[in-house]
Design an enzyme around this catalytic site. Structure first.
Site, PDB file in Angstrom:
ATOM      1  N   TYR A 138      23.308 -28.129  31.085  1.00 18.07           N
ATOM      2  CA  TYR A 138      23.167 -27.455  32.378  1.00 18.07           C
ATOM      3  C   TYR A 138      22.521 -26.074  32.260  1.00 18.07           C
ATOM      4  O   TYR A 138      22.066 -25.519  33.260  1.00 18.07           O
ATOM      5  CB  TYR A 138      24.538 -27.319  33.049  1.00 18.07           C
ATOM      6  CG  TYR A 138      25.259 -28.623  33.271  1.00 18.07           C
ATOM      7  CD1 TYR A 138      24.598 -29.851  33.169  1.00 18.07           C
ATOM      8  CD2 TYR A 138      26.622 -28.643  33.562  1.00 18.07           C
ATOM      9  CE1 TYR A 138      25.274 -31.052  33.356  1.00 18.07           C
ATOM     10  CE2 TYR A 138      27.303 -29.838  33.759  1.00 18.07           C
ATOM     11  CZ  TYR A 138      26.629 -31.035  33.652  1.00 18.07           C
ATOM     12  OH  TYR A 138      27.296 -32.218  33.841  1.00 18.07           O
ATOM     13  N   ARG A 152      32.266 -26.287  51.751  1.00 17.81           N
ATOM     14  CA  ARG A 152      32.424 -27.606  51.134  1.00 17.81           C
ATOM     15  C   ARG A 152      33.344 -27.532  49.926  1.00 17.81           C
ATOM     16  O   ARG A 152      34.130 -28.443  49.672  1.00 17.81           O
ATOM     17  CB  ARG A 152      31.055 -28.160  50.737  1.00 17.81           C
ATOM     18  CG  ARG A 152      30.196 -28.572  51.925  1.00 17.81           C
ATOM     19  CD  ARG A 152      28.836 -29.045  51.477  1.00 17.81           C
ATOM     20  NE  ARG A 152      27.972 -29.367  52.610  1.00 17.81           N
ATOM     21  CZ  ARG A 152      26.672 -29.605  52.508  1.00 17.81           C
ATOM     22  NH1 ARG A 152      26.072 -29.542  51.326  1.00 17.81           N
ATOM     23  NH2 ARG A 152      25.965 -29.892  53.587  1.00 17.81           N
ATOM     24  N   PRO A 188      43.554 -30.527  35.700  1.00 18.85           N
ATOM     25  CA  PRO A 188      43.506 -30.606  37.166  1.00 18.85           C
ATOM     26  C   PRO A 188      42.761 -31.845  37.640  1.00 18.85           C
ATOM     27  O   PRO A 188      41.756 -32.252  37.048  1.00 18.85           O
ATOM     28  CB  PRO A 188      42.773 -29.327  37.554  1.00 18.85           C
ATOM     29  CG  PRO A 188      43.089 -28.368  36.441  1.00 18.85           C
ATOM     30  CD  PRO A 188      43.094 -29.222  35.201  1.00 18.85           C
ATOM     31  N   HIS A 243      28.367 -36.080  25.319  1.00 20.55           N
ATOM     32  CA  HIS A 243      27.770 -36.207  26.649  1.00 20.55           C
ATOM     33  C   HIS A 243      27.196 -37.597  26.907  1.00 20.55           C
ATOM     34  O   HIS A 243      27.341 -38.142  28.011  1.00 20.55           O
ATOM     35  CB  HIS A 243      26.677 -35.146  26.829  1.00 20.55           C
ATOM     36  CG  HIS A 243      26.385 -34.826  28.251  1.00 20.55           C
ATOM     37  ND1 HIS A 243      25.867 -33.613  28.658  1.00 20.55           N
ATOM     38  CD2 HIS A 243      26.530 -35.539  29.389  1.00 20.55           C
ATOM     39  CE1 HIS A 243      25.724 -33.604  29.980  1.00 20.55           C
ATOM     40  NE2 HIS A 243      26.099 -34.771  30.441  1.00 20.55           N
ATOM     41  N   LEU A 295      30.807 -38.180  45.199  1.00 22.93           N
ATOM     42  CA  LEU A 295      30.310 -38.231  46.581  1.00 22.93           C
ATOM     43  C   LEU A 295      28.964 -38.945  46.656  1.00 22.93           C
ATOM     44  O   LEU A 295      28.274 -38.886  47.663  1.00 22.93           O
ATOM     45  CB  LEU A 295      30.178 -36.814  47.150  1.00 22.93           C
ATOM     46  CG  LEU A 295      31.457 -35.972  47.167  1.00 22.93           C
ATOM     47  CD1 LEU A 295      31.176 -34.574  47.706  1.00 22.93           C
ATOM     48  CD2 LEU A 295      32.540 -36.649  47.997  1.00 22.93           C
ATOM     49  N   GLY A 322      32.131 -29.251  39.465  1.00 26.97           N
ATOM     50  CA  GLY A 322      31.004 -29.603  38.632  1.00 26.97           C
ATOM     51  C   GLY A 322      29.998 -28.473  38.637  1.00 26.97           C
ATOM     52  O   GLY A 322      29.691 -27.920  39.698  1.00 26.97           O
ATOM     53  N   LYS A 339      30.319 -30.219  26.898  1.00 26.74           N
ATOM     54  CA  LYS A 339      29.788 -31.476  26.350  1.00 26.74           C
ATOM     55  C   LYS A 339      28.749 -31.233  25.271  1.00 26.74           C
ATOM     56  O   LYS A 339      27.930 -30.310  25.372  1.00 26.74           O
ATOM     57  CB  LYS A 339      29.175 -32.331  27.479  1.00 26.74           C
ATOM     58  CG  LYS A 339      30.115 -32.559  28.658  1.00 26.74           C
ATOM     59  CD  LYS A 339      29.452 -33.386  29.745  1.00 26.74           C
ATOM     60  CE  LYS A 339      30.301 -33.393  30.996  1.00 26.74           C
ATOM     61  NZ  LYS A 339      30.160 -32.147  31.775  1.00 26.74           N
ATOM     62  N   THR A 383      28.457 -24.625  48.001  1.00 20.35           N
ATOM     63  CA  THR A 383      28.629 -24.127  49.364  1.00 20.35           C
ATOM     64  C   THR A 383      30.106 -23.853  49.607  1.00 20.35           C
ATOM     65  O   THR A 383      30.925 -24.773  49.506  1.00 20.35           O
ATOM     66  CB  THR A 383      28.128 -25.163  50.384  1.00 20.35           C
ATOM     67  OG1 THR A 383      26.769 -25.495  50.094  1.00 20.35           O
ATOM     68  CG2 THR A 383      28.239 -24.619  51.796  1.00 20.35           C
ATOM     69  N   SER A 400      29.422 -28.757  44.333  1.00 24.05           N
ATOM     70  CA  SER A 400      28.969 -28.117  45.549  1.00 24.05           C
ATOM     71  C   SER A 400      29.134 -26.627  45.382  1.00 24.05           C
ATOM     72  O   SER A 400      30.189 -26.160  44.943  1.00 24.05           O
ATOM     73  CB  SER A 400      29.774 -28.596  46.764  1.00 24.05           C
ATOM     74  OG  SER A 400      29.335 -27.907  47.926  1.00 24.05           O
TER      75      SER A 400
END
Length: 326
Positions: free
Chosen positions: A57, A279, A21, A119, A222, A26, A86, A276, A274
């Site tokens: 993460y 968003r 895709p 990574h 962004l 993220g 990663k 949210t 994001s």
């Protein structure tokens, strides 16, 4: 790179024939791992099918639970989603690669990764405390482990042979480092994930990858407006730029949507982070318009080769490593 896009522009064709895709989520952690779980489930509801993950993460369990629950609830099928993970820097030694991948798969409850990346090109010594991501010496400096990146790559190729990964690639590598991989690669170098936004368009790297049939994924597309390591003198946030806002108004879109559309339109996948819901919905709603050639030229003009990641704790202290990428 546009020629690697599918006809509808929503997927990118990898060298192994798989479709990735063009827009993914993220999963760099939020304030609490549970927010990652909620964000992944919400993302599936909005039509996301790519999750960009990493051992670093420390939320693999939450992402995996979101996948499992979403499959159970009939929201998705495993074969319809694309999961990237990663290999961390302290696991570059060939004997550590397979156990690292298997550990992440087990944590996430998955049988395979669609894409597995190195990574960072720089190897780091294993910490005494497994909860730490770097080993530091008595003076507090990070300890390097200059494992040849070609040795790590060969170990990654064995993961493909074992069926643990469908495709493999690299992250934060420069052109020279990718050339060294290509010189010995038996399995395709399928993807190169790098920081890229209007202040860092990575044109030379994108052209190189296009020439060698390597797809590109942009992280921080962004300009990472929520990063915790902002400092005085950083360029202004792109999402509030008047020129970008003006371009967006022509298409009935936001500046953020223009930023994402810029990347996808040139054949680069994006994985904005994001959590949210509004968003997230907006970030994937970029396939119903096309930026004009004139607007694309204006957007390219923002490039000043400025890296957001340079101020992060991950890069700090690794500048003298023989494989530091820039």
């Amino acid at each position: 790179m546009e020629n690697i896009l599918t006809e509808d522009g929503k997927n990118i064709k990898l060298a192994n024939g798989a479709l990735m895709p063009a827009v993914g989520l993220g999963t760099f952690p939020g304030d609490h791992p549970e927010k990652t779980y909620e964000a992944c489930v919400t993302a599936f509801k909005y039509g996301y099918r790519l999750l960009d993950c990493a051992f670093l993460y420390q939320n693999e369990a939450e992402v995996g639970r979101a996948v499992a629950d979403s499959i159970k609830d009939g929201l998705i099928n495993r074969e319809d989603i694309f999961v990237t993970n990663k290999l961390w820097c302290t696991m570059h030694n060939p004997e550590d690669v397979q156990p690292a991948c298997e550990r992440s798969l087990k944590t996430m409850g998955l049988k395979y990764f669609d894409l597995y990346l190195i990574h960072w090109p720089f190897g780091a010594a294993k910490p005494d405390d497994p909860k730490e991501f770097f080993k530091v010496d008595a003076g507090g400096k990070k300890v390097y482990d200059p494992v040849p990146i070609t040795d790590t790559w060969k170990a990654l190729e064995s993961l493909v042979d074992l069926g643990l990964c469908k495709a493999i690639g690299v992250s934060n590598f420069n052109i020279n480092q990718m050339e060294r991989i290509l010189a010995i690669a038996k399995h395709p170098l399928a993807n190169s994930q790098v920081e890229s936004h209007l202040y860092l368009t990575q044109n030379d790297l994108v052209k190189f990858c296009s020439k060698h049939n390597i797809s590109v994924t942009a992280y921080s597309p962004l300009f990472n407006p929520s990063r915790s390591w902002k400092k005085e003198g950083d360029p202004a946030l792109l999402v509030h730029n008047k020129t970008l806002v003006g371009i967006g108004k022509k298409y009935g879109k936001s500046a953020a949507q223009v930023l994402l559309r810029f990347q996808v339109q040139r054949g680069v996948a994006v994985v904005p982070k994001s959590f949210t819901p509004l968003r997230m919905a907006s970030n994937i709603d970029i396939f119903d318009f096309k930026l004009s050639d004139e607007d694309m030229k204006i957007l390219h003009g923002f490039n000043i080769n400025y890296r957001v990641i340079s101020g992060s704790s991950i890069v700090e202290g690794m500048e003298n490593h023989p494989e530091f990428p820039w």
